[in-house]
Design a protein around this motif. Structure first.
Motif, PDB file in Angstrom:
ATOM      1  N   VAL A  29      24.228  33.416  65.578  1.00 44.60           N
ATOM      2  CA  VAL A  29      25.004  33.377  64.431  1.00 44.60           C
ATOM      3  C   VAL A  29      25.354  35.142  63.590  1.00 44.60           C
ATOM      4  O   VAL A  29      26.383  35.463  63.414  1.00 44.60           O
ATOM      5  CB  VAL A  29      25.179  32.365  63.595  1.00 44.60           C
ATOM      6  N   ARG A  30      24.076  35.398  63.387  1.00 51.03           N
ATOM      7  CA  ARG A  30      24.230  36.717  62.832  1.00 51.03           C
ATOM      8  C   ARG A  30      24.852  37.729  63.810  1.00 51.03           C
ATOM      9  O   ARG A  30      25.434  38.594  63.240  1.00 51.03           O
ATOM     10  CB  ARG A  30      22.611  37.108  62.440  1.00 51.03           C
ATOM     11  N   LEU A  31      24.645  37.881  64.991  1.00 55.04           N
ATOM     12  CA  LEU A  31      25.183  38.518  65.936  1.00 55.04           C
ATOM     13  C   LEU A  31      26.692  38.435  65.791  1.00 55.04           C
ATOM     14  O   LEU A  31      27.440  39.519  66.002  1.00 55.04           O
ATOM     15  CB  LEU A  31      24.550  38.556  67.205  1.00 55.04           C
ATOM     16  N   LEU A  32      27.057  37.311  65.843  1.00 55.10           N
ATOM     17  CA  LEU A  32      28.349  37.040  66.015  1.00 55.10           C
ATOM     18  C   LEU A  32      29.033  37.530  64.652  1.00 55.10           C
ATOM     19  O   LEU A  32      30.226  38.154  64.761  1.00 55.10           O
ATOM     20  CB  LEU A  32      28.751  35.416  66.095  1.00 55.10           C
ATOM     21  N   ALA A  33      28.477  37.334  63.390  1.00 52.30           N
ATOM     22  CA  ALA A  33      28.924  37.790  62.452  1.00 52.30           C
ATOM     23  C   ALA A  33      29.161  39.350  62.532  1.00 52.30           C
ATOM     24  O   ALA A  33      30.261  40.160  61.958  1.00 52.30           O
ATOM     25  CB  ALA A  33      28.345  37.325  61.066  1.00 52.30           C
TER      26      ALA A  33
END
Length: 218
Positions: A29-33
């Motif tokens: 989720v962090r990488l996607l954000a």
């Protein structure tokens, strides 16, 4: 941590796998954000660069001259033809009229770009200049050039122009006169004639050498 079960190997393995899955989901989720934010930032940078490039080109077109007549002549080609039909214009007058027409066309294109991508102040100044051209009045672009110059320097993080510095009023760039097609055609015709004459001369020399060889054999 209270609900973690380490009483057996099976329970401990299940707990570790659960923690790893939760960690993997959080990292994803962090990488996607971060990827989404980076794409948005790159898109904004491209938009800023394209806008800045267009406004710099408009600045060079509208403020490339410091001397001479800094007003834009609104005369159109049909008006120039009517003048030339009414009186026999000299070659210098036609060349000057053609140069003024090219300057006006370049200024109109620059004003259109500014109305599309400029700030509110620049859009107002560009719309006023475009209205003057449409009404057939000579147009000055010095105020618009100053607004473009201040905005471009601000976007590029440059120091503002000193207020005590006296800069002459700026006007549209004067484009050089283009050569006529008739002159090029004449030059091409002359060079073509010369090449033809050279070829005929070469053929004449070949015939002379053949005659000399024939006399020698006899």
């Amino acid at each position: 941590m209270r609900n973690l079960d380490f009483s057996s190997w099976h329970a401990m393995l299940s707990t570790v796998l659960g923690l790893a899955l939760i960690t993997l989901i959080m990292v994803g989720v962090r990488l996607l954000a971060m990827h989404t934010v980076q794409q948005r930032r790159e898109r904004e940078n491209r938009q800023i660069n394209e806008r800045l490039r267009t406004l710099i080109a408009a600045y060079k077109t509208l403020g490339g001259s410091f001397t001479g007549n800094l007003a834009v002549d609104p005369t159109h080609r049909r008006d120039l033809r009517q003048r030339e039909d009414g009186v026999s214009a000299s070659a210098d007058a036609r060349q000057s009229s053609d140069r003024s027409r090219r300057v006006r066309d370049a200024v109109e294109a620059a004003l259109s770009d500014i109305i599309l991508l400029g700030t509110e102040e620049q859009v107002l100044l560009a719309a006023r200049a475009a209205t003057e051209l449409a009404e057939g009045r000579p147009t000055h672009t010095a105020d618009l050039v100053v607004s473009l110059r201040d905005f471009i320097r601000k976007v590029l993080d440059l120091e503002p122009v000193p207020t005590h510095l006296a800069i002459p009023r700026q006007g549209p760039s004067r484009t050089p006169a283009s050569r006529g097609k008739g002159d090029d055609a004449k030059g091409g015709g002359k060079s073509g004639g010369g090449g033809l004459g050279g070829g005929m001369g070469g053929m004449g020399g070949s015939h002379a050498s053949l005659d000399e060889e024939h006399d020698t054999h006899h």
